[in-house]
Design a protein around this motif. Structure first.
Motif, PDB file in Angstrom:
ATOM      1  N   ILE A 172       1.250  -1.327   0.336  1.00 19.27           N
ATOM      2  CA  ILE A 172       0.108  -0.249   0.174  1.00 19.27           C
ATOM      3  C   ILE A 172       1.357   0.645   0.438  1.00 19.27           C
ATOM      4  O   ILE A 172       0.647   2.635  -0.962  1.00 19.27           O
ATOM      5  CB  ILE A 172      -0.744  -0.374   1.268  1.00 19.27           C
ATOM      6  CG1 ILE A 172      -1.859  -1.084   1.246  1.00 19.27           C
ATOM      7  CG2 ILE A 172      -2.039   1.364   1.338  1.00 19.27           C
ATOM      8  CD1 ILE A 172      -3.016  -1.695   2.536  1.00 19.27           C
ATOM      9  N   GLN A 173       1.809   1.307   1.173  1.00 20.27           N
ATOM     10  CA  GLN A 173       2.721   2.426   0.663  1.00 20.27           C
ATOM     11  C   GLN A 173       3.686   2.598  -0.556  1.00 20.27           C
ATOM     12  O   GLN A 173       4.059   3.731  -0.531  1.00 20.27           O
ATOM     13  CB  GLN A 173       3.647   2.273   2.276  1.00 20.27           C
ATOM     14  CG  GLN A 173       2.812   2.086   3.192  1.00 20.27           C
ATOM     15  CD  GLN A 173       3.801   1.709   4.695  1.00 20.27           C
ATOM     16  OE1 GLN A 173       5.367   1.630   4.561  1.00 20.27           O
ATOM     17  NE2 GLN A 173       3.017   1.574   6.041  1.00 20.27           N
ATOM     18  N   ALA A 174       3.881   1.433  -1.055  1.00 21.26           N
ATOM     19  CA  ALA A 174       4.934   1.520  -2.355  1.00 21.26           C
ATOM     20  C   ALA A 174       3.719   2.360  -3.492  1.00 21.26           C
ATOM     21  O   ALA A 174       4.034   3.119  -4.206  1.00 21.26           O
ATOM     22  CB  ALA A 174       5.833   0.803  -2.512  1.00 21.26           C
ATOM     23  N   LEU A 175       2.330   1.562  -3.330  1.00 22.95           N
ATOM     24  CA  LEU A 175       1.967   2.491  -4.352  1.00 22.95           C
ATOM     25  C   LEU A 175       1.465   3.922  -4.084  1.00 22.95           C
ATOM     26  O   LEU A 175       1.218   4.300  -5.416  1.00 22.95           O
ATOM     27  CB  LEU A 175       0.358   1.499  -4.323  1.00 22.95           C
ATOM     28  CG  LEU A 175       0.853  -0.203  -4.921  1.00 22.95           C
ATOM     29  CD1 LEU A 175      -0.720  -1.482  -4.330  1.00 22.95           C
ATOM     30  CD2 LEU A 175       1.434  -0.085  -6.455  1.00 22.95           C
ATOM     31  N   ARG A 176       0.655   4.435  -3.165  1.00 24.71           N
ATOM     32  CA  ARG A 176       0.397   5.083  -3.196  1.00 24.71           C
ATOM     33  C   ARG A 176       1.825   6.330  -3.191  1.00 24.71           C
ATOM     34  O   ARG A 176       2.046   7.878  -3.189  1.00 24.71           O
ATOM     35  CB  ARG A 176      -0.031   5.587  -1.170  1.00 24.71           C
ATOM     36  CG  ARG A 176      -1.126   5.074  -0.982  1.00 24.71           C
ATOM     37  CD  ARG A 176      -2.401   5.649  -1.920  1.00 24.71           C
ATOM     38  NE  ARG A 176      -3.148   4.717  -2.461  1.00 24.71           N
ATOM     39  CZ  ARG A 176      -4.437   4.479  -2.493  1.00 24.71           C
ATOM     40  NH1 ARG A 176      -3.352   4.111  -4.487  1.00 24.71           N
ATOM     41  NH2 ARG A 176      -5.013   3.362  -2.602  1.00 24.71           N
ATOM     42  N   GLY A 177       2.747   5.768  -3.488  1.00 28.16           N
ATOM     43  CA  GLY A 177       3.465   6.633  -3.773  1.00 28.16           C
ATOM     44  C   GLY A 177       3.350   7.416  -4.872  1.00 28.16           C
ATOM     45  O   GLY A 177       4.664   7.976  -5.543  1.00 28.16           O
ATOM     46  N   TRP A 178       2.934   6.664  -6.043  1.00 21.96           N
ATOM     47  CA  TRP A 178       2.593   7.402  -7.243  1.00 21.96           C
ATOM     48  C   TRP A 178       1.453   7.274  -8.120  1.00 21.96           C
ATOM     49  O   TRP A 178       1.486   7.473  -9.184  1.00 21.96           O
ATOM     50  CB  TRP A 178       3.623   6.163  -8.406  1.00 21.96           C
ATOM     51  CG  TRP A 178       3.351   4.622  -8.038  1.00 21.96           C
ATOM     52  CD1 TRP A 178       4.132   3.865  -7.756  1.00 21.96           C
ATOM     53  CD2 TRP A 178       3.013   3.680  -9.187  1.00 21.96           C
ATOM     54  NE1 TRP A 178       3.494   2.490  -7.733  1.00 21.96           N
ATOM     55  CE2 TRP A 178       2.696   2.590  -8.514  1.00 21.96           C
ATOM     56  CE3 TRP A 178       2.496   4.260 -10.273  1.00 21.96           C
ATOM     57  CZ2 TRP A 178       2.593   1.833  -9.429  1.00 21.96           C
ATOM     58  CZ3 TRP A 178       1.579   2.802 -10.321  1.00 21.96           C
ATOM     59  CH2 TRP A 178       1.952   1.969 -10.590  1.00 21.96           C
ATOM     60  N   THR A 179       0.187   6.162  -7.386  1.00 22.83           N
ATOM     61  CA  THR A 179      -0.615   5.893  -8.211  1.00 22.83           C
ATOM     62  C   THR A 179      -1.825   6.037  -6.681  1.00 22.83           C
ATOM     63  O   THR A 179      -2.208   5.974  -5.346  1.00 22.83           O
ATOM     64  CB  THR A 179      -1.039   4.477  -8.836  1.00 22.83           C
ATOM     65  OG1 THR A 179      -2.737   4.423  -9.133  1.00 22.83           O
ATOM     66  CG2 THR A 179      -0.424   3.337  -7.511  1.00 22.83           C
ATOM     67  N   ASP A 180      -2.863   6.392  -7.183  1.00 27.11           N
ATOM     68  CA  ASP A 180      -4.098   6.942  -6.185  1.00 27.11           C
ATOM     69  C   ASP A 180      -5.822   5.808  -6.877  1.00 27.11           C
ATOM     70  O   ASP A 180      -6.506   5.692  -6.685  1.00 27.11           O
ATOM     71  CB  ASP A 180      -4.754   8.195  -7.075  1.00 27.11           C
ATOM     72  CG  ASP A 180      -4.111   8.927  -6.480  1.00 27.11           C
ATOM     73  OD1 ASP A 180      -3.687   8.848  -5.713  1.00 27.11           O
ATOM     74  OD2 ASP A 180      -4.370  10.171  -6.835  1.00 27.11           O
ATOM     75  N   VAL A 181      -5.091   4.392  -7.561  1.00 29.28           N
ATOM     76  CA  VAL A 181      -6.045   3.163  -7.779  1.00 29.28           C
ATOM     77  C   VAL A 181      -6.492   2.710  -6.439  1.00 29.28           C
ATOM     78  O   VAL A 181      -5.637   2.906  -5.496  1.00 29.28           O
ATOM     79  CB  VAL A 181      -4.851   2.004  -8.251  1.00 29.28           C
ATOM     80  CG1 VAL A 181      -3.653   1.465  -7.490  1.00 29.28           C
ATOM     81  CG2 VAL A 181      -6.101   0.333  -9.412  1.00 29.28           C
ATOM     82  N   PRO A 182      -7.944   2.798  -6.685  1.00 31.15           N
ATOM     83  CA  PRO A 182      -8.362   2.084  -5.171  1.00 31.15           C
ATOM     84  C   PRO A 182      -7.580   0.403  -4.821  1.00 31.15           C
ATOM     85  O   PRO A 182      -7.572   0.538  -5.785  1.00 31.15           O
ATOM     86  CB  PRO A 182      -9.999   2.100  -5.657  1.00 31.15           C
ATOM     87  CG  PRO A 182      -9.978   2.770  -7.501  1.00 31.15           C
ATOM     88  CD  PRO A 182      -8.664   2.679  -7.509  1.00 31.15           C
ATOM     89  N   ILE A 183      -7.411   0.437  -3.293  1.00 36.64           N
ATOM     90  CA  ILE A 183      -7.380  -1.100  -3.020  1.00 36.64           C
ATOM     91  C   ILE A 183      -8.416  -1.363  -1.817  1.00 36.64           C
ATOM     92  O   ILE A 183      -8.767   0.216  -0.840  1.00 36.64           O
ATOM     93  CB  ILE A 183      -5.244   0.155  -1.993  1.00 36.64           C
ATOM     94  CG1 ILE A 183      -4.232   0.118  -3.205  1.00 36.64           C
ATOM     95  CG2 ILE A 183      -4.963  -1.428  -1.493  1.00 36.64           C
ATOM     96  CD1 ILE A 183      -2.915   0.445  -2.438  1.00 36.64           C
ATOM     97  N   ILE A 184      -8.136  -2.127  -2.029  1.00 36.29           N
ATOM     98  CA  ILE A 184      -9.476  -2.964  -1.592  1.00 36.29           C
ATOM     99  C   ILE A 184      -8.726  -4.161  -0.492  1.00 36.29           C
ATOM    100  O   ILE A 184      -8.414  -4.774  -1.017  1.00 36.29           O
ATOM    101  CB  ILE A 184     -10.846  -3.380  -2.030  1.00 36.29           C
ATOM    102  CG1 ILE A 184     -11.697  -2.304  -2.372  1.00 36.29           C
ATOM    103  CG2 ILE A 184     -11.363  -4.351  -0.362  1.00 36.29           C
ATOM    104  CD1 ILE A 184     -12.706  -3.085  -3.341  1.00 36.29           C
ATOM    105  N   VAL A 185      -8.489  -3.774   1.012  1.00 40.14           N
ATOM    106  CA  VAL A 185      -7.349  -5.254   2.090  1.00 40.14           C
ATOM    107  C   VAL A 185      -8.549  -5.879   1.963  1.00 40.14           C
ATOM    108  O   VAL A 185      -9.656  -5.712   2.729  1.00 40.14           O
ATOM    109  CB  VAL A 185      -7.045  -4.239   2.812  1.00 40.14           C
ATOM    110  CG1 VAL A 185      -7.103  -5.293   4.162  1.00 40.14           C
ATOM    111  CG2 VAL A 185      -5.876  -3.061   2.673  1.00 40.14           C
TER     112      VAL A 185
END
Length: 240
Positions: free
Chosen positions: A73-86
């Protein structure tokens, strides 16, 4: 979601789980409903797939080999706003708060029903950047909010005129943040930061008191709210 029309791009879902049976079950159910599914079995594979496949939404397990779900999550949020559902077996408040504060959009505890998961996916896609144009009005069966004029109306005719009720500036800030994130679980910390700023440390009961006032003014039955929902110990969710 119905299947896409011939020739139109399908919504792409990245399913990240180290259990093959879960990935397969999700792929079958999502595929049957018109989604395109990409699979990954580790944190590293998830980040590679996110970069290569550009999914529209990610379903992410936390307990992954290598880089765990929090790291993803932390890595993705560095470059994308794609929705993430845990999607996880962890149901403790600390895990939920950490995932949401890290940048996840929603949190679903295993086992879950496919109906609930699909509803969460649709909600996440509606909130995604560029998905829809934000409306200045929020209309429910009992109230209407004019987000531009900061006016609220309640009653059976709320969608036309109704009776105007007054929300304080703080109540408006809370309501506006929640309704602009429909269906998303907002942690106490996220809501406090949005309303009062990152350095503010409120009394633990402050949000609860404000939410009680908001429900009393806007909900048809404040003791049994259907729009401003509490997730005990975690935060709040607005359901339209």
């Amino acid at each position: 979601m119905t299947a896409a029309a011939p020739g139109s791009p399908r919504t792409k879902v990245l399913v990240v789980d180290d259990e093959r049976s879960i990935r397969r079950a999700l792929a079958l159910n999502l595929g049957a409903r018109g989604y395109e599914v990409v699979q990954a079995d580790s944190g590293e594979a998830a980040m590679q797939a996110a970069a290569a496949e550009h999914p529209d939404v990610i379903l992410l397990d936390l307990g992954l080999p290598g880089i765990d779900g929090f790291g993803v999550i932390q890595a993705l949020r560095g470059w994308t706003d794609v929705p993430i559902i845990v999607l996880t077996v962890r149901d403790d408040d600390a895990s939920k708060i950490e995932a949401l504060d890290s940048g996840a959009d929603d949190f679903v505890t295993k086992p879950f029903s496919m109906g609930e998961l699909l509803a969460r996916v649709r909600a996440a896609l509606r909130r995604a950047p560029g998905a829809t144009t934000e409306s200045p009005d929020i209309v429910t069966a009992h109230f209407r909010l004019d987000l531009v004029a900061h006016r609220a109306f309640v009653g059976e005719a709320a969608d036309r005129a109704g009776e105007e009720v007054r929300l304080t500036p703080t109540e408006w800030s809370i309501v506006a943040y929640l309704v602009r994130n429909p269906g998303r679980l907002i942690t106490h910390r996220q809501l406090v930061t949005a309303v009062w700023g990152p350095t503010f440390t409120p009394d633990p009961n402050l949000l609860r008191v404000h939410m009680a006032h908001i429900r009393r003014k806007l909900e048809a039955t404040p003791s049994s709210p259907v729009h401003f929902i509490t997730d005990s110990g975690i935060g709040y969710r607005f359901e339209l």
